[in-house]
Design an enzyme around this catalytic site. Structure first.
Site, short mmCIF file in Angstrom:
data_model
loop_
_atom_site.label_atom_id
_atom_site.label_comp_id
_atom_site.label_asym_id
_atom_site.label_seq_id
_atom_site.Cartn_x
_atom_site.Cartn_y
_atom_site.Cartn_z
CD GLU A 193 -2.72 -1.27 -0.07
OE1 GLU A 193 -3.19 -0.26 -0.62
OE2 GLU A 193 -2.86 -2.42 -0.54
CD1 TRP A 240 -1.19 -0.55 -3.84
CD2 TRP A 240 -1.58 0.50 -5.79
NE1 TRP A 240 -1.73 -1.46 -4.73
CE2 TRP A 240 -1.97 -0.84 -5.92
CE3 TRP A 240 -1.72 1.36 -6.87
CZ2 TRP A 240 -2.51 -1.34 -7.10
CZ3 TRP A 240 -2.25 0.87 -8.05
CH2 TRP A 240 -2.64 -0.47 -8.16
CD1 TRP A 267 -17.04 10.99 -18.65
CD2 TRP A 267 -17.91 9.16 -17.71
NE1 TRP A 267 -16.04 10.05 -18.56
CE2 TRP A 267 -16.54 8.91 -17.98
CE3 TRP A 267 -18.66 8.14 -17.12
CZ2 TRP A 267 -15.93 7.71 -17.69
CZ3 TRP A 267 -18.04 6.94 -16.83
CH2 TRP A 267 -16.69 6.73 -17.11
CG ASN A 289 -8.63 1.19 -0.10
OD1 ASN A 289 -8.50 2.11 -0.89
ND2 ASN A 289 -8.41 -0.07 -0.45
CD1 TRP A 331 -13.71 9.38 -15.09
CD2 TRP A 331 -12.29 10.43 -13.73
NE1 TRP A 331 -12.70 9.92 -15.87
CE2 TRP A 331 -11.81 10.55 -15.06
CE3 TRP A 331 -11.55 11.01 -12.70
CZ2 TRP A 331 -10.63 11.24 -15.38
CZ3 TRP A 331 -10.37 11.70 -13.01
CH2 TRP A 331 -9.93 11.80 -14.34
CD1 TRP A 380 -11.63 9.65 -6.80
CD2 TRP A 380 -13.45 8.93 -7.88
NE1 TRP A 380 -12.68 9.73 -5.94
CE2 TRP A 380 -13.82 9.31 -6.57
CE3 TRP A 380 -14.44 8.45 -8.73
CZ2 TRP A 380 -15.14 9.21 -6.10
CZ3 TRP A 380 -15.74 8.36 -8.27
CH2 TRP A 380 -16.09 8.73 -6.98
P1 FAD Z 1 -3.64 1.82 5.10
O1 FAD Z 1 -4.43 0.72 4.52
O2 FAD Z 1 -3.12 1.66 6.46
O3 FAD Z 1 -2.42 2.10 4.09
C1 FAD Z 1 -1.23 2.77 4.51
C2 FAD Z 1 -0.95 3.98 3.66
O4 FAD Z 1 -0.68 3.60 2.32
C3 FAD Z 1 -2.11 4.95 3.56
O5 FAD Z 1 -2.17 5.78 4.70
C4 FAD Z 1 -1.80 5.69 2.28
O6 FAD Z 1 -0.83 6.68 2.49
C5 FAD Z 1 -1.17 4.59 1.42
N1 FAD Z 1 -2.17 3.97 0.56
C6 FAD Z 1 -2.98 2.93 0.87
N2 FAD Z 1 -3.73 2.59 -0.20
C7 FAD Z 1 -3.39 3.42 -1.19
C8 FAD Z 1 -3.80 3.57 -2.54
N3 FAD Z 1 -4.70 2.76 -3.10
N4 FAD Z 1 -3.24 4.56 -3.28
C9 FAD Z 1 -2.30 5.37 -2.76
N5 FAD Z 1 -1.87 5.27 -1.48
C10 FAD Z 1 -2.40 4.31 -0.71
N6 FAD Z 1 -5.46 7.89 -0.26
C11 FAD Z 1 -5.00 9.07 0.19
O7 FAD Z 1 -4.03 9.11 0.96
N7 FAD Z 1 -5.58 10.24 -0.23
C12 FAD Z 1 -6.65 10.27 -1.09
O8 FAD Z 1 -7.12 11.36 -1.44
C13 FAD Z 1 -7.16 9.01 -1.53
N8 FAD Z 1 -8.26 8.96 -2.35
C14 FAD Z 1 -8.72 7.73 -2.79
C15 FAD Z 1 -9.81 7.70 -3.67
C16 FAD Z 1 -10.29 6.48 -4.14
C17 FAD Z 1 -11.46 6.45 -5.10
C18 FAD Z 1 -9.68 5.28 -3.72
C19 FAD Z 1 -10.19 3.95 -4.20
C20 FAD Z 1 -8.60 5.31 -2.85
C21 FAD Z 1 -8.09 6.53 -2.38
N9 FAD Z 1 -7.00 6.58 -1.50
C22 FAD Z 1 -6.52 7.81 -1.08
C23 FAD Z 1 -6.27 5.37 -1.10
C24 FAD Z 1 -6.76 4.71 0.20
O9 FAD Z 1 -8.15 4.56 0.19
C25 FAD Z 1 -6.35 5.48 1.46
O10 FAD Z 1 -4.97 5.79 1.42
C26 FAD Z 1 -6.61 4.64 2.71
O11 FAD Z 1 -7.97 4.31 2.81
C27 FAD Z 1 -6.19 5.42 3.94
O12 FAD Z 1 -6.43 4.68 5.10
P2 FAD Z 1 -5.21 4.12 5.96
O13 FAD Z 1 -4.27 5.22 6.27
O14 FAD Z 1 -5.79 3.39 7.10
O15 FAD Z 1 -4.52 3.15 4.93
#
Ligand code: FAD
Length: 462
Positions: free
Chosen positions: A270, A273, A302, A337, A355, A378
């Site tokens: 993650e 990512w 759209w 997420n 989107w 997105w």
């Molecule tokens: P954890 O699951 O603990 O992950 C650890 C860290 O990894 C996160 O804090 C984040 O920094 C990073 N991370 C995790 N998943 C992703 C991912 N898919 N893409 C990029 N980084 C990731 N994340 C954001 O930080 N900001 C946003 O604006 C954002 N918008 C999103 C919009 C959509 C439509 C989707 C599907 C995902 C988005 N995410 C975003 C990714 C992800 O949903 C969040 O990072 C995550 O839910 C944050 O919770 P956590 O800190 O507990 O994550």
């Protein structure tokens, strides 16, 4: 002579590359420039602005303990920064400026303008990621367009040499001027559960890595379990660095780098990512300008149905998991997420709404709003992006609810009107025979799915 550290998305005194480099060169002064007008233009959520204000206040205290004065000023937008800095550096006798790089188009242009306007050296460091953009390329020196090979390449780099955590600075404490208010304090209430300071963020990260990460792979998709790190807001403004996360993770779980199937390995993915999407915006700045990564998908017609979009925003679609998720976003400034994927899929694939409207709505509400991650998420959901979900993968919102909130705990916590509803009706309240203060489904999922499939198929077949 004094070195200036210009803090931006790196609101910490520990493991901060720009700060450490400046301290090596001599006496340091810190500066934070709030730009509320620019932030609003970038759709920053008021709750995130508030978080930044509180985090700067905390940073000021940490810097004071190291003997580093911090000035905090508010200008409206990026355009005002070069002239301000030129004046400020002259008045303060600054000999060089240090800052950590940001990789988005406007931020890069801002830094170029600053470097051109100042008669002193400007040093920009790569600090925000595991590996800077441009350093993870294919054998043909091209940027990766999909995640998995990017991840492999980045992991190979990490195994060869881990990015180093910067040494801790020392200094004699001073008193510091109070940090002015540049955001709306009405949002303080929403911040209670979030780290607003580097020490709290480090503690939260360490707790997650020692207590919860082992279960992360198995449980991360269940919003009621609250198993994920919730570090996204802290990472987005740099209260904690991704290097600190990596080192702590590997200190506790050495196998995270090669064992993708473990909880720690999944969490590392993650973090990768996060890097990936930052690399994407740097290599492909078109996505920052509202364009789809896959150019052909910009031809999709759209929908801009205002009533349907409003129902989605307000959590009134008639699909409980979608509605509970949207209310979580609006009420708390954060969304799990799995739910982000479900509501994004619903907006785009069930309502066929652009989107970009969902992307902007997320930014206006998310405490962790991050352009690269949000745009990447997105475009993934809309099947227009890099690693796009194949267009025929369309989430069934009812089934997703049953699967990831099986006892309805999450749904009930955000939909009080369904609290007393029997389990057998919870995922399809329209089947409940009695009166219910809850909307009927906005669409028939099966029909919407067919329509979307046909539309994408026509596009792909030209
Ligand atoms: P954890 O699951 O603990 O992950 C650890 C860290 O990894 C996160 O804090 C984040 O920094 C990073 N991370 C995790 N998943 C992703 C991912 N898919 N893409 C990029 N980084 C990731 N994340 C954001 O930080 N900001 C946003 O604006 C954002 N918008 C999103 C919009 C959509 C439509 C989707 C599907 C995902 C988005 N995410 C975003 C990714 C992800 O949903 C969040 O990072 C995550 O839910 C944050 O919770 P956590 O800190 O507990 O994550």
């Amino acid at each position: 002579m004094t070195q200036l550290v210009w803090f931006r998305n790196d609101l910490r005194s520990l493991d901060n590359s720009a700060l450490v480099q400046a301290a090596r060169a001599g006496q340091v002064r810190g500066l934070f420039i709030a730009t509320p007008g620019q932030w609003r233009l970038h759709q920053m959520a008021p709750v995130k602005m508030r978080l930044i204000n509180n985090a700067v206040t905390q940073l000021s205290g940490h810097l004071a303990a190291l003997g580093i004065p911090l000035d905090v000023v508010a200008l409206d937008d990026f355009a005002a920064i070069p002239a301000f800095l030129a004046r400020y550096c002259q008045e303060q006798g600054i000999s060089a400026l240090y800052a950590n790089r940001e990789y988005l188009v406007n931020e890069l242009a801002r830094d170029q303008a600053v470097a051109a306007a100042l008669p002193i050296a400007c040093h920009f460091s790569d600090d925000a990621l595991l590996a800077p953009p441009g350093s993870v390329l294919t054998g043909q020196e091209q940027p990766y367009r999909v995640f998995t090979p990017f991840k492999k390449q980045l992991k190979a780099k990490l195994m060869a040499a881990l990015p180093e955590v910067q040494p801790r600075l020392k200094g004699q404490s001073i008193s510091q001027a109070p940090v002015p208010e540049f955001s709306d304090s009405a949002f303080d209430g929403q911040l209670a559960d979030w780290p607003q300071d580097e020490e709290a963020a480090l503690l939260a990260m360490r707790r997650f890595v020692t207590e919860r990460v082992a279960d992360y792979k198995a449980q991360r998709d269940f919003p009621a379990l609250d198993i994920t790190s919730r570090l996204s807001a802290a990472l987005s403004i740099g209260l904690v660095s991704v290097r600190q996360c990596l080192w702590r993770l590997l200190h506790e779980h050495q196998d995270a780098v090669w064992d993708d199937a473990s909880g720690p390995g999944t969490w590392l993915n993650e973090l990768i990512w996060r890097d990936f999407y930052q690399h994407v915006v740097w290599h492909y700045p078109l996505v920052v300008k509202g364009r789809a990564f896959q150019a052909d998908t910009d031809a999709i017609a759209w929908s801009y149905d205002e009533a349907a979009f409003k129902a989605w925003c307000e959590g009134r679609t008639g699909f409980p998991i979608v509605d509970a998720a949207m209310r979580q976003l609006v009420q708390t400034g954060w969304m799990h997420n799995r739910l982000r994927m479900i509501v994004a899929s619903f907006l785009v694939k069930d309502l066929l709404i652009d989107w970009r409207l969902g992307e902007a709505f997320f930014m206006r509400h998310l405490i962790d709003g991050d352009f690269a991650a949000n745009n990447g998420g997105w475009q993934w959901a809309a099947s227009t992006g890099t690693d796009a979900a194949p267009y025929f993968r369309i989430f069934n919102p009812t089934e997703q609810g049953k699967r990831f909130d099986p006892d309805g705990r999450f749904i009930r916590s955000f939909l009080p009107e369904l609290q007393g509803l029997d389990d057998k009706y919870l995922f399809e309240p329209q089947r409940y025979p009695g009166p219910l203060d809850y909307p009927k489904p906005l669409v028939d999922h099966k029909q919407a799915r067919q329509k979307t499939l046909a539309m994408f198929k026509a596009l792909k077949e030209g």
